[in-house]
Enzyme design. Sequence first.
Site, PDB file in Angstrom:
ATOM      1  N   LYS A   1       5.650 -34.922   5.323  1.00  0.00           N
ATOM      2  CA  LYS A   1       4.397 -35.663   5.362  1.00  0.00           C
ATOM      3  C   LYS A   1       3.877 -35.749   3.933  1.00  0.00           C
ATOM      4  O   LYS A   1       3.318 -36.594   3.238  1.00  0.00           O
ATOM      5  CB  LYS A   1       3.371 -35.249   6.025  1.00  0.00           C
ATOM      6  CG  LYS A   1       1.882 -36.751   6.307  1.00  0.00           C
ATOM      7  CD  LYS A   1       1.729 -36.909   7.823  1.00  0.00           C
ATOM      8  CE  LYS A   1       0.780 -37.926   7.683  1.00  0.00           C
ATOM      9  NZ  LYS A   1       0.025 -38.318   8.822  1.00  0.00           N
TER      10      LYS A   1
ATOM     11  N   ARG B   1     -21.410 -42.536   4.201  1.00  0.00           N
ATOM     12  CA  ARG B   1     -20.384 -42.767   2.996  1.00  0.00           C
ATOM     13  C   ARG B   1     -19.838 -41.479   2.833  1.00  0.00           C
ATOM     14  O   ARG B   1     -18.520 -42.121   1.641  1.00  0.00           O
ATOM     15  CB  ARG B   1     -21.136 -43.532   1.783  1.00  0.00           C
ATOM     16  CG  ARG B   1     -22.291 -44.981   1.984  1.00  0.00           C
ATOM     17  CD  ARG B   1     -21.782 -45.423   0.403  1.00  0.00           C
ATOM     18  NE  ARG B   1     -22.765 -47.080   0.017  1.00  0.00           N
ATOM     19  CZ  ARG B   1     -24.368 -46.577   0.854  1.00  0.00           C
ATOM     20  NH1 ARG B   1     -24.481 -45.862   0.637  1.00  0.00           N
ATOM     21  NH2 ARG B   1     -24.817 -48.088   0.564  1.00  0.00           N
TER      22      ARG B   1
ATOM     23  N   GLU C   1      -0.759 -45.507   1.253  1.00  0.00           N
ATOM     24  CA  GLU C   1       0.297 -47.108   1.812  1.00  0.00           C
ATOM     25  C   GLU C   1       0.504 -48.058   1.390  1.00  0.00           C
ATOM     26  O   GLU C   1       0.057 -49.251   1.412  1.00  0.00           O
ATOM     27  CB  GLU C   1      -0.026 -47.192   3.206  1.00  0.00           C
ATOM     28  CG  GLU C   1       1.056 -47.505   4.572  1.00  0.00           C
ATOM     29  CD  GLU C   1       0.703 -47.447   5.874  1.00  0.00           C
ATOM     30  OE1 GLU C   1       0.409 -46.724   6.363  1.00  0.00           O
ATOM     31  OE2 GLU C   1       0.762 -48.912   6.462  1.00  0.00           O
TER      32      GLU C   1
ATOM     33  N   HIS D   1       6.695 -48.338  14.522  1.00  0.00           N
ATOM     34  CA  HIS D   1       5.100 -47.458  15.377  1.00  0.00           C
ATOM     35  C   HIS D   1       4.928 -49.901  15.379  1.00  0.00           C
ATOM     36  O   HIS D   1       3.830 -49.535  16.147  1.00  0.00           O
ATOM     37  CB  HIS D   1       4.249 -47.740  13.781  1.00  0.00           C
ATOM     38  CG  HIS D   1       4.164 -45.767  14.315  1.00  0.00           C
ATOM     39  ND1 HIS D   1       4.931 -44.900  14.086  1.00  0.00           N
ATOM     40  CD2 HIS D   1       3.542 -45.038  14.513  1.00  0.00           C
ATOM     41  CE1 HIS D   1       4.686 -43.630  14.756  1.00  0.00           C
ATOM     42  NE2 HIS D   1       3.196 -43.619  14.999  1.00  0.00           N
TER      43      HIS D   1
ATOM     44  N   HIS E   1       3.356 -49.853  18.579  1.00  0.00           N
ATOM     45  CA  HIS E   1       2.362 -50.527  18.981  1.00  0.00           C
ATOM     46  C   HIS E   1       2.146 -51.610  20.096  1.00  0.00           C
ATOM     47  O   HIS E   1       0.672 -51.583  20.368  1.00  0.00           O
ATOM     48  CB  HIS E   1       1.629 -50.653  17.339  1.00  0.00           C
ATOM     49  CG  HIS E   1       0.732 -49.531  16.466  1.00  0.00           C
ATOM     50  ND1 HIS E   1       0.279 -49.704  15.213  1.00  0.00           N
ATOM     51  CD2 HIS E   1       1.016 -48.257  16.982  1.00  0.00           C
ATOM     52  CE1 HIS E   1      -0.067 -48.197  15.058  1.00  0.00           C
ATOM     53  NE2 HIS E   1       0.249 -47.570  15.802  1.00  0.00           N
TER      54      HIS E   1
ATOM     55  N   LYS F   1      -5.584 -40.043   6.678  1.00  0.00           N
ATOM     56  CA  LYS F   1      -5.004 -41.997   7.720  1.00  0.00           C
ATOM     57  C   LYS F   1      -6.615 -41.460   9.007  1.00  0.00           C
ATOM     58  O   LYS F   1      -5.921 -40.733   9.797  1.00  0.00           O
ATOM     59  CB  LYS F   1      -4.495 -41.961   8.278  1.00  0.00           C
ATOM     60  CG  LYS F   1      -3.764 -43.274   7.446  1.00  0.00           C
ATOM     61  CD  LYS F   1      -2.796 -44.300   8.107  1.00  0.00           C
ATOM     62  CE  LYS F   1      -1.903 -44.739   7.434  1.00  0.00           C
ATOM     63  NZ  LYS F   1      -0.738 -45.677   8.697  1.00  0.00           N
TER      64      LYS F   1
ATOM     65  N   ARG G   1       4.724 -44.949   2.030  1.00  0.00           N
ATOM     66  CA  ARG G   1       4.472 -43.755   2.994  1.00  0.00           C
ATOM     67  C   ARG G   1       4.668 -45.377   4.024  1.00  0.00           C
ATOM     68  O   ARG G   1       4.111 -44.584   5.090  1.00  0.00           O
ATOM     69  CB  ARG G   1       2.380 -43.911   3.057  1.00  0.00           C
ATOM     70  CG  ARG G   1       2.047 -43.252   3.601  1.00  0.00           C
ATOM     71  CD  ARG G   1       0.481 -43.034   3.555  1.00  0.00           C
ATOM     72  NE  ARG G   1      -0.106 -41.975   5.552  1.00  0.00           N
ATOM     73  CZ  ARG G   1      -1.094 -41.520   4.902  1.00  0.00           C
ATOM     74  NH1 ARG G   1      -2.009 -41.440   3.392  1.00  0.00           N
ATOM     75  NH2 ARG G   1      -1.367 -40.987   6.020  1.00  0.00           N
TER      76      ARG G   1
ATOM     77  N   HIS H   1       0.642 -42.684  23.145  1.00  0.00           N
ATOM     78  CA  HIS H   1       1.007 -42.808  21.674  1.00  0.00           C
ATOM     79  C   HIS H   1       2.743 -41.868  21.536  1.00  0.00           C
ATOM     80  O   HIS H   1       3.148 -43.991  21.309  1.00  0.00           O
ATOM     81  CB  HIS H   1      -0.084 -42.638  20.393  1.00  0.00           C
ATOM     82  CG  HIS H   1       0.631 -42.874  19.029  1.00  0.00           C
ATOM     83  ND1 HIS H   1       0.441 -43.992  18.687  1.00  0.00           N
ATOM     84  CD2 HIS H   1       1.447 -41.764  17.993  1.00  0.00           C
ATOM     85  CE1 HIS H   1       1.255 -44.132  17.888  1.00  0.00           C
ATOM     86  NE2 HIS H   1       1.106 -43.120  17.627  1.00  0.00           N
TER      87      HIS H   1
ATOM     88  N   ASN I   1       5.453 -45.376   9.040  1.00  0.00           N
ATOM     89  CA  ASN I   1       5.709 -46.002  10.850  1.00  0.00           C
ATOM     90  C   ASN I   1       6.746 -47.057  10.881  1.00  0.00           C
ATOM     91  O   ASN I   1       6.696 -47.715  12.354  1.00  0.00           O
ATOM     92  CB  ASN I   1       4.854 -47.443  10.006  1.00  0.00           C
ATOM     93  CG  ASN I   1       3.432 -46.929   9.007  1.00  0.00           C
ATOM     94  OD1 ASN I   1       2.635 -46.684   9.488  1.00  0.00           O
ATOM     95  ND2 ASN I   1       2.588 -48.126   8.168  1.00  0.00           N
TER      96      ASN I   1
END
Length: 365
Positions: free
Chosen positions: A233, A124, A243, A254, A258, A147, A247, A271, A251
């Site tokens: 950032k 955890r 997010e 993205h 993606h 992230k 935030r 990427h 993206n």
Amino acid sequence: MKVLKLAGKQNTSKIMIEKGILREAAEFCRTKSTVAAPSKICVITDSNVAGLYLKELEKRLSDLNIPLFHHIVSAGEEHKNLETVSRIYDALSEHNFGRDDMIIALGGGVTGDIAGFAAATYLRGIRHLIQIPTTLLAQVDSSVGGKTGVDLPQGKNLVGAFRQPDLVLIDPELLDTLPENVYRSGMAEVIKYGCISDPELLELAFKTDHKKHAKEEDKDRIMELIERCVRIKIKVVEADETEEGLRRILNFGHTIGHGVEKLGNFTKLSHGEAVAIGMAAAVKIGESIGITRDGCYEKLVSILQSFSLPSGLTDPVDKVYGAMLSDKKKQGDGIHFVLIEEFGKAQVKKIPVAELKNMMKVLGD
Ligand SMILES: NC(=O)c1ccc[n+]([C@@H]2O[C@H](COP(=O)([O-])OP(=O)(O)OC[C@H]3O[C@@H](n4cnc5c(N)ncnc54)[C@H](O)[C@@H]3O)[C@@H](O)[C@H]2O)c1
Ligand SMILES: [Zn+2]
């Protein structure tokens, strides 16, 4: 040396930027915590970076007199998955790692995301996490902000956790060994920051000689580029760590990015290349619906071209749209799509998926 701080909800990240800082890693990895100093350290790196920097790092860390292990993952986005994470869990448990121990991620965004995810989830959560990013992309973006995550066959970064690293050591000298295409891929995220927040970054990137044996003043400019990106950032993440709002601007490029990255099975495009295509697409769409100032698309394409980054879709629009739909950024029947009004000014618009499909038609022209 630049020392920046990111105040997260659970912990504060210290981010240090300095040429040669890898050689001082032991000093900075020494934890000041008296209650829970690590009794073991595991360095996680990939099969390329291991041959370049692992020995040096381990030599420095041996000064700490703390048992030290390493685990090497296969390099490449195609290994950023749960199987790789599972092997890390096996290694940690084999060496009896406990919650108070330390994980150090040494590598690019792939290694950082995998190791960060393992640190966030094993028992955890492991108390000490240090990121030592070795690609431009990881130095300007992925190592900062907490992230972490891995891909599923259904799409990118679909499993993950937020975990701020305690420390990020950014050593621009490590970029000297980067293959040119990997460096360029990182420039796509730099350009992203320029588009959403800091147009001067684009000028700075443009006037810098990015060649390996560039003059010292160009190396200083690269350090400045890194610092400016990290500062943006930090500001964005401090305002919205998990997010739910601001935030999302990170993206930019993205959503469609993606989609094309997935269509290439995470191997055809890096990427950064996928993000470059996604940014050009977002700006083209933005112009066609009257949100983005005319001329931005043309300017962005020329900037991308100057770094040999692609700007056109690699697959037919319908296929890209289909691949995008499995992306986690879809919420209900809408997608939070990031547009720019002009360079430096981003806007997030929740667009119904059917409407986005319609808007994307312009990309087929
Ligand atoms: N967590 C975040 O906030 C965030 C943000 C942006 C991107 N990302 C993720 O980052 C990943 C991309 O990262 P990347 O572009 O760094 O890819 P990467 O980690 O795969 O590195 C690219 C290649 O460079 C090699 N390499 C790394 N450092 C090197 C060095 N110093 N010298 C020589 N070779 C070196 C690697 O072995 C690899 O082959 C994607 O998975 C993306 O989703 C995450
Ligand atoms: Zn990215």
